[in-house]
Design a protein around this motif. Structure first.
Motif, PDB file in Angstrom:
ATOM      1  N   THR A   1      -6.864  16.824   6.364  1.00 25.93           N
ATOM      2  CA  THR A   1      -5.548  16.493   6.918  1.00 25.93           C
ATOM      3  C   THR A   1      -5.089  15.085   6.552  1.00 25.93           C
ATOM      4  N   PHE A   2      -5.911  14.339   5.834  1.00 24.89           N
ATOM      5  CA  PHE A   2      -5.576  12.930   5.589  1.00 24.89           C
ATOM      6  C   PHE A   2      -5.618  12.628   4.095  1.00 24.89           C
ATOM      7  N   HIS A   3      -4.596  11.911   3.634  1.00 24.45           N
ATOM      8  CA  HIS A   3      -4.632  11.283   2.319  1.00 24.45           C
ATOM      9  C   HIS A   3      -3.910   9.952   2.430  1.00 24.45           C
ATOM     10  N   VAL A   4      -4.489   8.947   1.839  1.00 22.60           N
ATOM     11  CA  VAL A   4      -4.019   7.583   2.042  1.00 22.60           C
ATOM     12  C   VAL A   4      -2.595   7.366   1.559  1.00 22.60           C
ATOM     13  N   THR A   5      -2.081   8.182   0.645  1.00 21.03           N
ATOM     14  CA  THR A   5      -0.709   8.020   0.153  1.00 21.03           C
ATOM     15  C   THR A   5       0.301   8.800   0.984  1.00 21.03           C
ATOM     16  N   GLU A   6      -0.172   9.625   1.932  1.00 20.07           N
ATOM     17  CA  GLU A   6       0.734  10.433   2.756  1.00 20.07           C
ATOM     18  C   GLU A   6       0.692  10.035   4.225  1.00 20.07           C
ATOM     19  N   ASN A   7      -0.473   9.731   4.721  1.00 24.62           N
ATOM     20  CA  ASN A   7      -0.610   9.336   6.124  1.00 24.62           C
ATOM     21  C   ASN A   7      -0.387   7.834   6.243  1.00 24.62           C
TER      22      ASN A   7
ATOM     23  N   LEU B   1      12.451   4.964  -4.167  1.00 21.34           N
ATOM     24  CA  LEU B   1      11.562   6.077  -3.866  1.00 21.34           C
ATOM     25  C   LEU B   1      10.708   6.477  -5.066  1.00 21.34           C
ATOM     26  N   SER B   2      11.147   6.145  -6.268  1.00 20.48           N
ATOM     27  CA  SER B   2      10.375   6.511  -7.463  1.00 20.48           C
ATOM     28  C   SER B   2       9.080   5.708  -7.564  1.00 20.48           C
ATOM     29  N   LEU B   3       8.981   4.600  -6.817  1.00 17.07           N
ATOM     30  CA  LEU B   3       7.786   3.760  -6.861  1.00 17.07           C
ATOM     31  C   LEU B   3       6.760   4.125  -5.788  1.00 17.07           C
ATOM     32  N   LEU B   4       7.073   5.087  -4.916  1.00 19.62           N
ATOM     33  CA  LEU B   4       6.151   5.454  -3.852  1.00 19.62           C
ATOM     34  C   LEU B   4       4.839   5.986  -4.418  1.00 19.62           C
ATOM     35  N   ARG B   5       3.759   5.637  -3.765  1.00 19.89           N
ATOM     36  CA  ARG B   5       2.457   6.168  -4.164  1.00 19.89           C
ATOM     37  C   ARG B   5       2.364   7.639  -3.730  1.00 19.89           C
ATOM     38  N   ASN B   6       1.716   8.465  -4.539  1.00 16.51           N
ATOM     39  CA  ASN B   6       1.467   9.858  -4.203  1.00 16.51           C
ATOM     40  C   ASN B   6       0.096  10.256  -4.731  1.00 16.51           C
ATOM     41  N   LYS B   7      -0.298  11.486  -4.458  1.00 20.43           N
ATOM     42  CA  LYS B   7      -1.641  11.930  -4.853  1.00 20.43           C
ATOM     43  C   LYS B   7      -1.847  11.867  -6.357  1.00 20.43           C
TER      44      LYS B   7
ATOM     45  N   VAL C   1      -5.244  -1.038  -6.056  1.00 23.42           N
ATOM     46  CA  VAL C   1      -6.257  -0.188  -5.430  1.00 23.42           C
ATOM     47  C   VAL C   1      -7.641  -0.740  -5.756  1.00 23.42           C
ATOM     48  N   ASN C   2      -8.425  -0.976  -4.721  1.00 22.16           N
ATOM     49  CA  ASN C   2      -9.759  -1.553  -4.887  1.00 22.16           C
ATOM     50  C   ASN C   2     -10.835  -0.477  -4.977  1.00 22.16           C
ATOM     51  N   GLU C   3     -10.690   0.587  -4.200  1.00 26.11           N
ATOM     52  CA  GLU C   3     -11.628   1.697  -4.192  1.00 26.11           C
ATOM     53  C   GLU C   3     -10.949   2.919  -3.599  1.00 26.11           C
ATOM     54  N   GLU C   4     -11.530   4.080  -3.821  1.00 19.39           N
ATOM     55  CA  GLU C   4     -10.962   5.292  -3.227  1.00 19.39           C
ATOM     56  C   GLU C   4     -11.177   5.274  -1.717  1.00 19.39           C
ATOM     57  N   CYS C   5     -10.149   5.676  -1.002  1.00 20.02           N
ATOM     58  CA  CYS C   5     -10.216   5.691   0.462  1.00 20.02           C
ATOM     59  C   CYS C   5     -11.232   6.727   0.934  1.00 20.02           C
ATOM     60  N   VAL C   6     -12.152   6.326   1.783  1.00 19.92           N
ATOM     61  CA  VAL C   6     -13.192   7.238   2.260  1.00 19.92           C
ATOM     62  C   VAL C   6     -12.627   8.307   3.189  1.00 19.92           C
ATOM     63  N   PHE C   7     -11.482   8.050   3.791  1.00 21.83           N
ATOM     64  CA  PHE C   7     -10.897   9.020   4.723  1.00 21.83           C
ATOM     65  C   PHE C   7     -10.185  10.152   3.990  1.00 21.83           C
ATOM     66  N   ASN C   8     -10.050  10.055   2.668  1.00 24.25           N
ATOM     67  CA  ASN C   8      -9.470  11.151   1.894  1.00 24.25           C
ATOM     68  C   ASN C   8     -10.347  12.398   1.917  1.00 24.25           C
ATOM     69  N   ARG C   9     -11.566  12.285   2.404  1.00 21.58           N
ATOM     70  CA  ARG C   9     -12.453  13.444   2.487  1.00 21.58           C
ATOM     71  C   ARG C   9     -12.027  14.420   3.577  1.00 21.58           C
TER      72      ARG C   9
ATOM     73  N   ARG D   1       0.820  -1.212   0.000  1.00 23.49           N
ATOM     74  CA  ARG D   1       0.000   0.000   0.000  1.00 23.49           C
ATOM     75  C   ARG D   1       0.855   1.264   0.000  1.00 23.49           C
ATOM     76  N   ILE D   2       2.167   1.115   0.197  1.00 28.47           N
ATOM     77  CA  ILE D   2       3.057   2.273   0.280  1.00 28.47           C
ATOM     78  C   ILE D   2       3.702   2.582  -1.065  1.00 28.47           C
TER      79      ILE D   2
END
Length: 611
Positions: A261-267, A228-234, A250-258, A211-212
């Motif tokens: 302060t949170f995005h699944v590729t950063e937190n 580091l070039s393979l890291l997920r980002n926005k 990726v199965n679905e968009e993360c609901v906590f991205n709403r 997931r990272i």
């Protein structure tokens, strides 16, 4: 407590419908949501809690070279904190996991399995972070009901988290009125639970199991250096959502991205309990033991005899691993808990190190494991140690492939991101799931004493909240509690047979204090004969044996540290000609005790978690 009611995957307007001669009846699914904003407000209004947290955060802001909390990491300093400006904002972490309230081996196993979400304030002083009472239940539901989707299940919690980061809560204390904001910094859990609620593929045999980063499973099996070039980002995450996300894990968009302060590729978060102790190190120790027994350095009978006879402290006695079976080792199916694996890895050198040559390559591999463990389990990490960890993990993976002719597992791959994540989040020991696993025990006990399984989440939630209400009524805040045997008024330090030797070293105000055999505080038990780190010399730590335990303070015998024995990864000490001294509990270098162990007529101390 609020009962949340949701329908099935589609809305049904009528009580029942007939579609293609099939009668469809609506099924009402319920889950228990705790208004976490009221919980946080009540907790911070307990006398002394808010000033304690604010003073600790001020202390953390003055230290930049040593990381010990998430607020010192790049995620908080560079991304989250600037969003709030001069406002008072606290980081909070959400832990999600499933647990079985009934007998896991019984006929009804899985029927009442529960999904639990807990919230904690991540910037509590370290001595209070592990306390279970400071981890608050936020959501509880039947795990089987999560098929309706993460959006339906977590919607009430998301709404409150939005409110906490935009409006905060008003906290009224004796020092004044404060408006406190909260930012969801991390979502914690094991790999399966995180992949499920964050929207990633839940199968770790998938083409993209991480997931990272976006490393393919063929790369994962042999990768020894993080790319580091393979890291997920926005950006690449958004591209994936537009296209077929399943192609990159990726199965679905993360609901906590709403949340702002949170995005699944950063937190990002990882769990060394499941990744390392119950994952990578399990495979490592099976390979090591299999190799050493096949080379006849020792047999399984000798190994098990030494493990069972190994001297351990009272706090570690329950963590001693069970009998090690040859079949389980060969099949890499050793079923040890995380605590038992930690015990085995940490003390394996003292258990059988005298029977293995120093230049053995597999033993050198084991020592690399210990170097990694020391840094991962440290409650504070320096920038130099972060660089060392990167080198140790790369060396570990290379040696594992070369020595045992095996490919790397997904949990080996997760370790490649650890150095990057420590810079981002601080020490990984602060975000592992060990204490949250213990929090499940409260719910399991409540379920066991209840004979009713109708709406079990509601029954357990009520018990949790009644306990929390009692805490609010008694104003039990961040207090260091002590537990010790009944005091004997005649058993004072002045009456001890060695008092003449230490008369000039002990403060007058403790001479009449009562001595006890053991003392427990912050879930750590101290007893006479244990070893503590009492100072740091230029090269080595200075150890002390607990001679007497007084209420709130301790007197000790000081040991002389000879050197660090790399072969057994422990400090050799002189136990004769000790010097007397006195040290208060608050003055200790590290609060975790150890004991003196004898190997070939030499005395060794394994130093745990030096700050």
């Amino acid at each position: 407590m609020i009962e949340v009611i949701g329908n099935n995957e589609r809305e049904i307007s009528n009580p029942s419908e007939i579609v293609d001669n099939v009668v469809i009846n609506p099924e009402m699914l319920t889950g228990q949501f705790i208004p976490i904003d009221l919980v946080l407000k009540g907790f911070l209004e307990i006398n002394g809690v808010l000033p304690h947290i604010l003073s600790y955060m001020d202390l953390l802001s003055s230290e930049v070279n040593i990381l010990e909390n998430v607020v010192q990491g790049d995620l908080w300093r560079k991304k989250i904190k600037p969003m709030f400006g001069d406002k008072i904002v606290f980081p909070v972490s959400l832990n999600f996991d499933d647990y079985e309230p009934d007998n896991a081996l019984g006929s009804h196993a899985g029927v009442h399995k529960l999904g639990a979400a807990y919230l904690e304030i991540s910037c509590l002083p370290p001595q209070f972070q592990g306390a279970l009472k400071n981890k608050f239940l936020a959501l509880l539901f039947h795990s089987s009901d999560r098929y309706v989707g993460n959006d339906s299940v977590f919607r009430p919690l998301l709404n409150i988290l939005k409110l906490l980061e935009t409006e905060g809560v008003i906290v009224v204390t004796s020092s004044g009125v404060f408006q406190i904001y909260f930012a969801l910094t991390l979502i914690l859990g094991d790999n399966l639970g995180l992949h499920g609620i964050l929207g990633f593929m839940e199968g770790f045999c998938a083409n993209f199991p991480c997931r990272i980063c976006r490393a393919n499973k063929t790369v994962v099996r042999k990768q020894v250096v993080s790319d580091l070039s393979l890291l997920r980002n926005k950006e690449n995450y958004a591209d994936v959502l537009v296209n077929d996300g399943s192609l990159t894990g990726v199965n679905e968009e993360c609901v906590f991205n709403r949340l702002k302060t949170f995005h699944v590729t950063e937190n990002l978060s990882v769990d060394i309990m499941h990744d390392v102790l119950e994952g990578a190190f399990k495979y490592d120790m099976c390979s090591i033991i299999n190799y050493l027994t096949r080379r006849q350095f020792f047999d399984y009978e000798t190994l098990n005899d030494r493990v069972q006879a190994f001297v351990c402290g009272s706090s570690e006695y329950g963590n001693r691993p069970p009998i090690i079976q040859q079949e389980s080792v060969v099949n890499e199916a050793v079923n040890f808990s995380a605590s038992e694996m930690l015990f085995l890895v940490r003390y394996f050198g003292l258990i059988v190190g005298d029977m293995v040559p120093e230049d053995n390559p597999v033993w050198k591999f084991y020592l690399v494991m210990l170097s990694i463990l020391d840094i991962l389990c440290s409650p504070s990490v320096s920038l130099v140690e972060i660089k060392l960890l990167d080198n140790f993990i790369s060396k570990h993976h290379t040696m594992y492939i070369d020595l045992f002719q095996q490919h790397l597992k997904p949990k080996h791959h997760f370790m490649l991101h650890y150095s990057f994540l420590i810079r981002l989040l601080g020490p990984l020991i602060r975000i592992w799931c060990m204490r949250f696993e213990s929090k499940h025990r409260e719910g399991k006990l409540y379920a066991q004493v209840s004979c009713n399984r109708t709406n079990l989440p509601k029954s357990i939630s009520i018990k949790h909240q009644l306990k929390l209400c009692f805490r609010f009524l008694t104003q039990s805040g961040l207090v260091q509690n002590f537990d010790y045997p009944t005091l004997d008024l005649y058993n004072s330090l002045e009456n001890s047979e060695n008092f003449c030797e230490i008369r000039g070293l002990v403060p007058d105000f403790v001479r009449s204090w009562c001595r006890v055999k053991w003392l427990t505080t912050n879930s750590v038990k101290y007893s006479v004969g244990m070893v503590l780190v009492i100072a740091l010399d230029k090269e080595f730590p200075v150890f002390g044996i607990i001679h007497s335990i007084l209420v709130n303070d301790q007197s000790k015998d000081e040991l002389k540290t000879v050197h660090f024995d790399e072969h057994v990864h422990a400090y050799q000490v002189h136990i004769s000609n000790v010097t007397w001294g006195f040290v208060a509990l608050s003055e200790l270098i590290t609060y975790l005790p150890s004991i003196v162990r004898v190997l070939e007529s030499k005395h060794y101390v394994t130093c745990r978690h030096i700050l």
